[in-house]
Design a protein around this motif. Structure first.
Motif, PDB file in Angstrom:
ATOM      1  N   LYS A  13      62.648 -64.170 125.642  1.00 35.96           N
ATOM      2  CA  LYS A  13      61.652 -64.858 124.816  1.00 35.96           C
ATOM      3  C   LYS A  13      62.147 -66.265 124.499  1.00 35.96           C
ATOM      4  CE  LYS A  13      59.805 -60.550 123.563  1.00 35.96           C
ATOM      5  NZ  LYS A  13      59.912 -59.403 122.738  1.00 35.96           N
ATOM      6  N   PHE A 154      66.410 -53.277 134.332  1.00 31.68           N
ATOM      7  CA  PHE A 154      67.701 -53.126 133.658  1.00 31.68           C
ATOM      8  C   PHE A 154      68.749 -52.686 134.681  1.00 31.68           C
ATOM      9  CE2 PHE A 154      70.655 -50.101 131.741  1.00 31.68           C
ATOM     10  CZ  PHE A 154      71.020 -50.692 130.546  1.00 31.68           C
ATOM     11  N   LEU A 156      72.897 -51.530 135.274  1.00 31.85           N
ATOM     12  CA  LEU A 156      74.080 -51.056 134.544  1.00 31.85           C
ATOM     13  C   LEU A 156      75.244 -52.039 134.590  1.00 31.85           C
ATOM     14  CD1 LEU A 156      74.263 -47.262 135.466  1.00 31.85           C
ATOM     15  CD2 LEU A 156      74.039 -48.208 133.162  1.00 31.85           C
ATOM     16  N   ASP A 184      69.499 -53.763 118.619  1.00 34.45           N
ATOM     17  CA  ASP A 184      69.613 -52.395 119.131  1.00 34.45           C
ATOM     18  C   ASP A 184      70.238 -52.371 120.526  1.00 34.45           C
ATOM     19  OD1 ASP A 184      68.047 -52.010 116.834  1.00 34.45           O
ATOM     20  OD2 ASP A 184      66.968 -50.336 117.756  1.00 34.45           O
ATOM     21  N   LEU A 185      69.822 -53.294 121.392  1.00 34.35           N
ATOM     22  CA  LEU A 185      70.349 -53.265 122.756  1.00 34.35           C
ATOM     23  C   LEU A 185      71.799 -53.742 122.803  1.00 34.35           C
ATOM     24  CD1 LEU A 185      69.756 -52.498 125.636  1.00 34.35           C
ATOM     25  CD2 LEU A 185      68.801 -54.761 126.033  1.00 34.35           C
ATOM     26  N   LEU A 192      78.065 -48.251 125.649  1.00 32.25           N
ATOM     27  CA  LEU A 192      78.194 -47.920 127.068  1.00 32.25           C
ATOM     28  C   LEU A 192      79.504 -48.475 127.620  1.00 32.25           C
ATOM     29  CD1 LEU A 192      76.319 -46.565 129.175  1.00 32.25           C
ATOM     30  CD2 LEU A 192      75.545 -48.841 129.821  1.00 32.25           C
ATOM     31  N   HIS A 206      76.861 -45.800 139.264  1.00 32.32           N
ATOM     32  CA  HIS A 206      75.544 -45.201 139.019  1.00 32.32           C
ATOM     33  C   HIS A 206      74.416 -46.225 139.127  1.00 32.32           C
ATOM     34  CE1 HIS A 206      76.909 -41.226 137.750  1.00 32.32           C
ATOM     35  NE2 HIS A 206      77.941 -41.841 137.201  1.00 32.32           N
ATOM     36  N   ALA A 207      74.768 -47.494 139.321  1.00 32.78           N
ATOM     37  CA  ALA A 207      73.741 -48.546 139.383  1.00 32.78           C
ATOM     38  C   ALA A 207      73.088 -48.577 140.764  1.00 32.78           C
ATOM     39  CB  ALA A 207      74.363 -49.910 139.070  1.00 32.78           C
TER      40      ALA A 207
ATOM     41  N   TYR B   6      61.427 -46.928 130.939  1.00 25.18           N
ATOM     42  CA  TYR B   6      61.090 -48.307 130.585  1.00 25.18           C
ATOM     43  C   TYR B   6      61.403 -48.546 129.108  1.00 25.18           C
ATOM     44  CZ  TYR B   6      58.899 -49.197 135.046  1.00 25.18           C
ATOM     45  OH  TYR B   6      58.684 -49.389 136.375  1.00 25.18           O
ATOM     46  N   LYS B  13      55.417 -51.229 134.389  1.00 25.34           N
ATOM     47  CA  LYS B  13      54.779 -51.716 135.618  1.00 25.34           C
ATOM     48  C   LYS B  13      53.725 -50.706 136.073  1.00 25.34           C
ATOM     49  CE  LYS B  13      58.623 -54.593 136.382  1.00 25.34           C
ATOM     50  NZ  LYS B  13      59.967 -54.678 136.858  1.00 25.34           N
ATOM     51  N   GLY B 152      58.035 -55.256 120.903  1.00 30.65           N
ATOM     52  CA  GLY B 152      58.472 -55.846 122.166  1.00 30.65           C
ATOM     53  C   GLY B 152      59.959 -55.755 122.441  1.00 30.65           C
ATOM     54  N   GLU B 153      60.726 -55.136 121.519  1.00 33.07           N
ATOM     55  CA  GLU B 153      62.173 -55.041 121.720  1.00 33.07           C
ATOM     56  C   GLU B 153      62.598 -53.589 121.942  1.00 33.07           C
ATOM     57  OE1 GLU B 153      64.124 -57.724 121.695  1.00 33.07           O
ATOM     58  OE2 GLU B 153      62.751 -59.218 120.860  1.00 33.07           O
ATOM     59  N   PHE B 154      63.637 -53.413 122.730  1.00 36.20           N
ATOM     60  CA  PHE B 154      64.318 -52.124 122.919  1.00 36.20           C
ATOM     61  C   PHE B 154      64.692 -51.543 121.564  1.00 36.20           C
ATOM     62  CE2 PHE B 154      68.464 -50.022 123.101  1.00 36.20           C
ATOM     63  CZ  PHE B 154      68.398 -49.213 124.220  1.00 36.20           C
ATOM     64  N   SER B 155      64.433 -50.256 121.364  1.00 31.99           N
ATOM     65  CA  SER B 155      64.699 -49.637 120.063  1.00 31.99           C
ATOM     66  C   SER B 155      65.561 -48.383 120.250  1.00 31.99           C
ATOM     67  CB  SER B 155      63.352 -49.289 119.413  1.00 31.99           C
ATOM     68  OG  SER B 155      63.489 -49.114 118.037  1.00 31.99           O
ATOM     69  N   LEU B 156      66.629 -48.273 119.462  1.00 34.39           N
ATOM     70  CA  LEU B 156      67.601 -47.189 119.650  1.00 34.39           C
ATOM     71  C   LEU B 156      66.999 -45.799 119.462  1.00 34.39           C
ATOM     72  CD1 LEU B 156      70.843 -48.521 117.880  1.00 34.39           C
ATOM     73  CD2 LEU B 156      70.628 -47.900 120.299  1.00 34.39           C
ATOM     74  N   ASP B 157      66.033 -45.676 118.553  1.00 31.41           N
ATOM     75  CA  ASP B 157      65.438 -44.356 118.303  1.00 31.41           C
ATOM     76  C   ASP B 157      64.713 -43.848 119.556  1.00 31.41           C
ATOM     77  OD1 ASP B 157      64.047 -46.716 117.365  1.00 31.41           O
ATOM     78  OD2 ASP B 157      62.366 -45.429 116.880  1.00 31.41           O
ATOM     79  N   PHE B 182      68.323 -41.085 139.264  1.00 29.38           N
ATOM     80  CA  PHE B 182      68.065 -41.611 137.934  1.00 29.38           C
ATOM     81  C   PHE B 182      68.151 -43.139 137.949  1.00 29.38           C
ATOM     82  CE2 PHE B 182      69.464 -37.317 137.586  1.00 29.38           C
ATOM     83  CZ  PHE B 182      68.673 -36.799 136.579  1.00 29.38           C
ATOM     84  N   ASP B 184      68.893 -46.875 136.378  1.00 29.84           N
ATOM     85  CA  ASP B 184      70.014 -47.350 135.557  1.00 29.84           C
ATOM     86  C   ASP B 184      69.769 -47.091 134.065  1.00 29.84           C
ATOM     87  OD1 ASP B 184      70.677 -48.398 138.074  1.00 29.84           O
ATOM     88  OD2 ASP B 184      71.628 -50.159 137.181  1.00 29.84           O
ATOM     89  N   LEU B 185      68.548 -47.370 133.617  1.00 34.21           N
ATOM     90  CA  LEU B 185      68.283 -47.206 132.183  1.00 34.21           C
ATOM     91  C   LEU B 185      68.208 -45.729 131.811  1.00 34.21           C
ATOM     92  CD1 LEU B 185      67.936 -48.659 129.544  1.00 34.21           C
ATOM     93  CD2 LEU B 185      65.484 -48.856 129.987  1.00 34.21           C
ATOM     94  N   PHE B 187      70.066 -43.420 133.132  1.00 31.03           N
ATOM     95  CA  PHE B 187      71.478 -43.045 133.007  1.00 31.03           C
ATOM     96  C   PHE B 187      72.041 -43.520 131.658  1.00 31.03           C
ATOM     97  CE2 PHE B 187      75.966 -43.985 133.368  1.00 31.03           C
ATOM     98  CZ  PHE B 187      76.476 -42.824 133.936  1.00 31.03           C
ATOM     99  N   ALA B 188      71.757 -44.774 131.307  1.00 32.82           N
ATOM    100  CA  ALA B 188      72.317 -45.350 130.074  1.00 32.82           C
ATOM    101  C   ALA B 188      71.795 -44.626 128.828  1.00 32.82           C
ATOM    102  CB  ALA B 188      71.987 -46.840 129.993  1.00 32.82           C
TER     103      ALA B 188
END
Lengths: 248, 248
Positions: A13, A154, A156, A184-185, A192, A206-207, B6, B13, B152-157, B182, B184-185, B187-188
């Motif tokens: 952004k 994304f 790894l 959060d990220l 990780l 794993h990527a 995602y 996508k 719009g942001e990644f959220s841990l929950d 799997f 990458d995301l 896996f993470a």
């Protein structure tokens, strides 16, 4: 101090007033860091092969053309996207015009930032320190790690490197008793990295991008790019000249 | 079988041919799951307050209006976005028109998928099983977990819940000796979940969205939403009618 991480170039952004660290571990920012460490005068990231060819044509004094599409060297270019190609004897004193699938896009996507630094495992500690130094002069200090990701996804390898950089930032801020706020990220990438810090390759294997590079025969590149803190220079992107040079 | 995640609604996508699980743990998909479990006839997710009011005006037989902006109940609406409000005595037999900041957007962003399921911690195991069952009928089987994220942001929950669902999927696929791939995301998120599975709240408390909800007085909601596998129903979104109902 705020610490944020973006997962891909497309997710970036407005970064006004922030200090950005752009990473594309495999391999563009490892290439840029290596080329400049090996004496390259500057690296100019461009988005397309056409832009690279046009710029090279206009470039006084000549420039090397570097980059990849689909992971492999672009036909007619001097260099691919393997950091091991960017040796002193080839790049010292030269300008490199570079176009890659993800890394150069991530640099361009971060142009709104007050400062744009180039990071990777090779210079992680140096780039973290430099970023904090620059960000702390700002009114609302914020370091943003921009992961290039792989073709909009994304990745790894970048996430692990973002985690290492966040970990360095956290350690310095803690030592200096500065308050900090992690997105959060940023938190997730650090977790990780910490889990796999003693066997990065086990994580990176794993990527999807890792598997692609191994299929293309670039395993030596990967081993090179996963070395932590072997280079202490910090490439800085100047949006006025579009050049990346070693920061002062 | 491919398993993808995602991080936000904006990152989604084209999902043609894929089976999507949409999650917005805090709180929209926990609300939808709870409302339907408590006998609600259907939930209709809409993007704007205007859309909700217009639809309610046209709706034959009457409908309840639910949702939030800035985390709090919309003025004039019957219900907010707290799952604890969606009690049997209020919602049984009723249709709920719901608009929230992230969750309803994530459902709409996933409309291109062949199947759209609604997931959360409450029904994680049930939704994982159902998704595999549906995806395995496809020619190129793929389950995509779509995290709503926060503004719009990644959220841990959401990431933690995605990790739990990926872990369930992985276990079932392993048991059935099916090959799987799997992202990458994916896996993470699984790694993140596995690290904190015995103390989810310790992880979620690092989320910006968690802190916001606690400030607004919704800590009981959080405790409710972090319960794993207490509901065995799977809400399914029908893009033709725009309704979410319990899947058959």
């Amino acid at each position: 101090m705020k610490i944020e991480v973006y997962p891909t170039c497309d997710s970036v952004k407005d970064l006004s007033g922030k200090t950005a660290i752009v990473i594309d571990v495999l391999r563009a920012t490892s290439v840029i860091t290596t080329a400049l460490f090996n004496g390259s005068k500057s690296v100019i990231p461009v988005l397309s092969v056409d832009d690279a060819l046009n710029l090279a044509g206009e470039y006084e004094g000549g420039a090397l053309l570097g980059g990849e599409r689909g992971g492999v060297k672009i036909p007619g270019f001097d260099l691919g996207n393997s950091p091991l190609e960017y040796k002193k004897e080839l790049v010292a004193g030269k300008t490199v015009i570079l176009t890659t699938s993800n890394g150069t896009r991530a640099i361009k996507a971060s142009e709104s930032a007050e400062h744009v630094l180039i990071g990777c495992f090779l210079n992680a500690s140096a780039v973290a320190e430099k970023a904090l130094e620059l960000a702390s002069r700002s009114e609302s200090p914020c370091v943003v790690v921009v992961c290039a990701g792989t073709l909009g996804e994304f990745s790894l390898d970048d996430a692990a490197c973002a985690g290492l950089i966040v970990d360095y930032l956290a350690s310095i801020l803690e030592r200096e008793k500065e308050t900090s706020k992690f997105s959060d990220l940023a938190f997730a990438c650090r977790e990780l990295f910490l889990k796999y810090q003693n066997d990065l390759k086990a994580l990176i294997s794993h990527a999807a991008h890792y598997r692609r590079l191994v299929r293309l025969g670039f395993e030596r590149d990967i081993d090179y790019c996963l070395q932590m803190d072997v280079i202490d220079c910090v490439p800085v992107y100047d949006r006025k000249t579009s050049e990346v040079k070693i920061g002062s």
